[in-house]
Design a protein around this motif. Structure first.
Motif, short mmCIF file in Angstrom:
data_model
loop_
_atom_site.label_atom_id
_atom_site.label_comp_id
_atom_site.label_asym_id
_atom_site.label_seq_id
_atom_site.Cartn_x
_atom_site.Cartn_y
_atom_site.Cartn_z
N TRP A 155 -1.82 -3.40 -8.52
CA TRP A 155 -2.60 -2.15 -7.98
C TRP A 155 -1.83 -1.90 -6.36
CZ3 TRP A 155 -7.57 0.64 -8.97
CH2 TRP A 155 -7.50 2.03 -8.93
N SER A 156 -2.26 -3.20 -5.58
CA SER A 156 -1.76 -3.34 -4.68
C SER A 156 -0.59 -2.97 -4.23
CB SER A 156 -2.74 -4.62 -3.25
OG SER A 156 -3.60 -3.74 -2.73
N LEU A 157 0.21 -3.42 -4.45
CA LEU A 157 1.28 -3.94 -4.78
C LEU A 157 1.75 -2.13 -4.84
CD1 LEU A 157 3.96 -5.41 -4.70
CD2 LEU A 157 4.30 -5.26 -7.14
N LEU A 158 1.52 -1.54 -6.23
CA LEU A 158 2.30 -0.35 -6.29
C LEU A 158 2.10 0.68 -5.37
CD1 LEU A 158 1.19 0.12 -10.10
CD2 LEU A 158 2.89 -0.20 -9.31
N LEU A 159 0.69 0.26 -4.76
CA LEU A 159 0.48 1.07 -3.51
C LEU A 159 1.34 1.09 -1.81
CD1 LEU A 159 -3.42 1.05 -3.31
CD2 LEU A 159 -2.70 3.05 -3.51
N ALA B 181 -1.67 -0.70 1.90
CA ALA B 181 -1.55 -1.91 1.41
C ALA B 181 -0.12 -2.63 1.84
CB ALA B 181 -1.48 -1.33 0.20
N ALA B 182 0.90 -2.13 2.09
CA ALA B 182 1.83 -3.16 2.65
C ALA B 182 1.42 -3.79 3.69
CB ALA B 182 3.43 -1.72 2.63
N ALA B 183 0.35 -3.72 4.17
CA ALA B 183 0.84 -4.64 5.53
C ALA B 183 0.12 -5.83 5.19
CB ALA B 183 0.00 -3.85 7.02
N ALA B 184 -1.06 -5.22 4.21
CA ALA B 184 -1.83 -6.59 3.03
C ALA B 184 -0.42 -7.30 2.49
CB ALA B 184 -3.21 -6.04 2.28
N TYR B 185 0.35 -6.45 1.89
CA TYR B 185 1.38 -7.81 0.94
C TYR B 185 1.97 -8.35 2.00
CZ TYR B 185 1.28 -7.64 -3.16
OH TYR B 185 0.94 -7.85 -5.33
N LEU C 266 -5.50 -8.05 0.33
CA LEU C 266 -5.07 -8.15 -0.54
C LEU C 266 -5.60 -6.69 -1.50
CD1 LEU C 266 -1.85 -7.74 -1.24
CD2 LEU C 266 -2.05 -9.86 -2.81
N THR C 267 -6.83 -7.02 -1.83
CA THR C 267 -7.92 -6.84 -2.87
C THR C 267 -8.43 -5.85 -2.74
OG1 THR C 267 -9.00 -8.28 -2.68
CG2 THR C 267 -7.60 -8.91 -4.01
N MET C 268 -9.03 -5.74 -1.33
CA MET C 268 -9.47 -4.22 -0.47
C MET C 268 -9.79 -3.13 -1.07
SD MET C 268 -9.86 -5.29 2.70
CE MET C 268 -8.46 -4.50 4.20
N ILE C 269 -7.90 -2.30 -1.22
CA ILE C 269 -8.63 -1.46 -0.99
C ILE C 269 -8.22 -0.92 -2.61
CG2 ILE C 269 -6.90 1.00 -0.59
CD1 ILE C 269 -5.25 -0.74 1.33
N GLN D 39 -5.72 1.18 9.25
CA GLN D 39 -4.44 2.23 8.43
C GLN D 39 -4.92 2.50 7.15
OE1 GLN D 39 -1.74 3.50 9.62
NE2 GLN D 39 -1.51 2.40 10.86
N ALA D 40 -5.74 2.12 6.59
CA ALA D 40 -6.37 2.69 4.85
C ALA D 40 -8.08 3.53 5.13
CB ALA D 40 -6.80 1.19 4.19
N PHE D 41 -8.48 3.46 5.49
CA PHE D 41 -10.00 3.07 5.98
C PHE D 41 -10.46 4.37 7.40
CE2 PHE D 41 -10.07 -0.58 3.15
CZ PHE D 41 -10.48 -0.17 2.04
#
Lengths: 316, 295
Positions: A52-56, A283-287, B141-144, A272-274
């Protein structure tokens, strides 16, 4: 007839037919019942989110309305974003300082504590205790101790005749203060792990080297440190992963400031996210971070394998 | 055969006779204490200061330069956080979340670990590899998506959002599997022949032997859930659902000048972990080192 356990170690015998097969089927049902809670949680909250993160990361998403596909835009924007660059730089500086210092200090303390001196247990407890304290509590405590106006640190400096410091409120000091706080809480882990590993070092090796006339330094350099090297590689990887993911302490003490001087990657992702509600961008930064961690882990693994003499060249 | 590294001639050439190596009569204790004691004090002082400032009055803290030692013990900070703030509620929330997480990790970790260690079923190898792989996935990576899942389930802003993701970790399953594999099979097979079910064998034969591994899972689960800030920060908005960590940092933000109350709250936050650590120090240290050495 007594009920026999399935001979797990032996291949199934064809003549043992139906009863056995039924037995095995009921075994599989039990097994699935046993693992289903774990599988459910891990698939639902780990495997699914990774995809899901990858898609996000290819979408624009504000956590509320349906998301919109934007392709590689998030990654392109990251490449241009000076705040992200700053976050990466801060994280790298923090990691490069914290990891070697914590390991070296931990090793030095473990070597000293491994001697036959008194109060070893007490010392070990004192060095390790900060590790069990949450980053939140550490952050709140040090915000107080290092408070420029009301803190004990400046009070002590005042008594010593040194001018008050800004500490966490000074952009040129804050990141280094964070490194010092984490050293306070993280060195004990390295110490106890090295201490445990030192117990396992083969005493006959040390005795033999000593009989051959090796001095203390030579013993350390040629016997003890090589024997500890698997643990050192582990600690290097572990501490690096922890350092690259630092967040709680930053959130509690500086919230990324002052002037972005302590914005680390995970803080950037969270913001960025929250806070900005640009979840796709986060999500991109997390990846980016996750891939960096993965590369690091693989490199370390290769390093460790190369160091093990037993590995055959044919294995590759 | 000589064991010392200095050659005899060199020692002899010195004018003053040196004391024999290894005997230093001047100090009644090892010289290493001169290095270790100040360092240990440096590690202990922040915690001591935490305790001291929690029983100081605000007046003492707020003058310049602030006092380093309380002139008298003042429990104003404690009565403030226990009376006016929601610390008791947050403490309860933290206890609930940690207790459920520890219990369920022990139960589901044992069940899953035992199935992977001793039972044959289709897909077990694939699942095990998948589980191992997820151990390497960083939380960021999974939190969002986890937030989005929890929102779909209607759990955001409830303790459920904190409990569900920590019900069972791949770490617990894997650690217990490794431990079960190291146990001798014969004991279980004898029980099998007597007609015990798998669950019975696990409960009455395997688990009593697995106490050290269960303690490791319990300690590490407790530490991570009790000390976590990131996930509660994301999943919880309303202050009745805060955990202690989230409550403490919010409280600090709102009461910047009531340092003695903030420190009293901080003591309440770390005390459960400190007490648990001091009582079960061996288990704590063994848990941390064993998980480290096996990694």
């Amino acid at each position: 007839m007594p009920r026999l356990p399935i001979p797990l170690t032996m291949p199934a015998n064809r003549s043992e037919s139906r009863a056995l097969r039924r037995r095995r089927r009921s075994e599989a049902v039990t097994a699935w019942a046993f693992i289903s809670p774990a599988v459910l949680v891990i698939l639902g909250l780990s495997v699914l989110p990774v995809v899901w993160s990858l898609l996000l990361s290819f979408q624009a998403n504000d956590l509320v309305t349906p998301s919109r596909w934007v392709g590689l835009d998030n990654y392109r924007a990251l490449r241009e974003d000076p705040n992200f660059h700053q976050a990466v730089k801060n994280t790298v500086v923090y990691t490069v300082l914290y990891v070697p210092l914590s390991i070296a200090l931990g090793l030095a303390l473990a070597l000293v504590l491994n001697r036959r001196i008194r109060f070893v247990g007490l010392y070990r407890t004192l060095f390790f205790v900060p590790f069990v304290i949450s980053a939140t509590a550490q952050g709140v405590l040090f915000s107080f101790i290092l408070d420029p106006e009301f803190g004990a640190a400046n009070s002590v400096l005042h008594h010593l005749g040194i001018s008050p410091q800004g500490f966490l409120t000074d952009p040129s000091q804050a990141l280094f203060v964070l490194v010092a706080i984490t050293l306070w809480s993280g060195t004990g882990l390295c110490t106890v792990i090295y201490l445990a590993a030192l117990q396992d070092v083969d005493q006959s090796l040390i005795e033999a080297a000593r009989l051959d006339g090796a001095g203390r330094f030579h013993l350390l350099r040629h016997v003890t440190l090589p024997a500890l090297s698997p643990v050192s590689v582990f600690l290097l990887l572990w501490q690096t992963i922890q350092a690259l993911q630092v967040f709680d302490l930053v959130y509690v003490t500086t919230k990324g400031g002052p002037l972005g001087s302590t914005t680390v990657i995970v803080y950037f992702i969270w913001e960025q996210a929250f806070k900005e509600f640009t979840a796709g961008y986060g999500a991109a930064a997390a990846y980016v971070l996750a891939v960096a961690l993965l590369v690091l882990a693989v490199v370390m693994r290769l390093l460790r394998r190369e160091r093990t003499p037993r590995t055959k060249a044919a294995a590759s | 055969m000589t064991v010392t590294t200095t050659s005899p001639s060199k020692v002899g050439s010195r004018p003053v006779a040196e004391p024999a190596p290894r005997r230093r009569p001047r100090l009644p204790f090892s010289a290493w204490h001169l290095l270790l004691a100040p360092l240990a004090a440096l590690f202990a002082v922040p915690l001591l200061w935490l305790l001291l400032s929690s029983v100081m009055s605000n007046a003492e803290i707020n003058r310049f330069p602030p006092a380093l030692w309380p002139s008298k013990i003042d429990f104003g900070g404690y009565s403030y956080v226990l009376g006016n703030a929601m610390f008791p509620r947050w403490l309860l929330n933290s206890v609930i979340v940690s207790a459920v997480a520890v219990t369920s990790n022990l139960v589901f970790g044992s069940l899953g670990g035992y199935a992977f260690a001793r039972m044959r079923f289709a897909g077990s190898r694939v699942l095990l590899v998948l589980m191992l792989a997820t151990m390497a996935v960083p939380f960021q990576l999974t939190m969002i998506p986890t937030f989005l899942v929890m929102k779909k389930l209607g759990l955001i802003d409830t303790l459920g959002a904190l409990i569900v993701p920590s019900l069972v970790t791949p770490f617990a399953v894997f650690l217990l599997r490794q431990f079960f594999l190291s146990l001798p099979r014969e004991l279980e097979e004898a029980a099998w022949i007597d007609g015990c079910s798998r669950l019975r064998v696990l409960y009455s034969i395997v688990l009593p032997l697995a106490r050290p591994a269960l303690a490791t899972v319990a300690v590490l689960t407790f530490l991570t859930t009790w000390n976590d800030l990131t996930w509660p920060l994301i999943a919880i908005n309303h202050d009745t659902q805060y955990t202690l960590q989230l409550g403490l940092t919010t409280f600090q933000g709102q009461h910047h000048t009531r340092w003695s109350a903030v420190m009293a709250g901080n003591v309440l936050t770390v005390l459960p972990v400190l007490v648990a650590f001091l009582f079960a120090q061996k288990a704590f240290i063994r848990s941390v080192t064993s998980s480290g050495l096996k990694g």
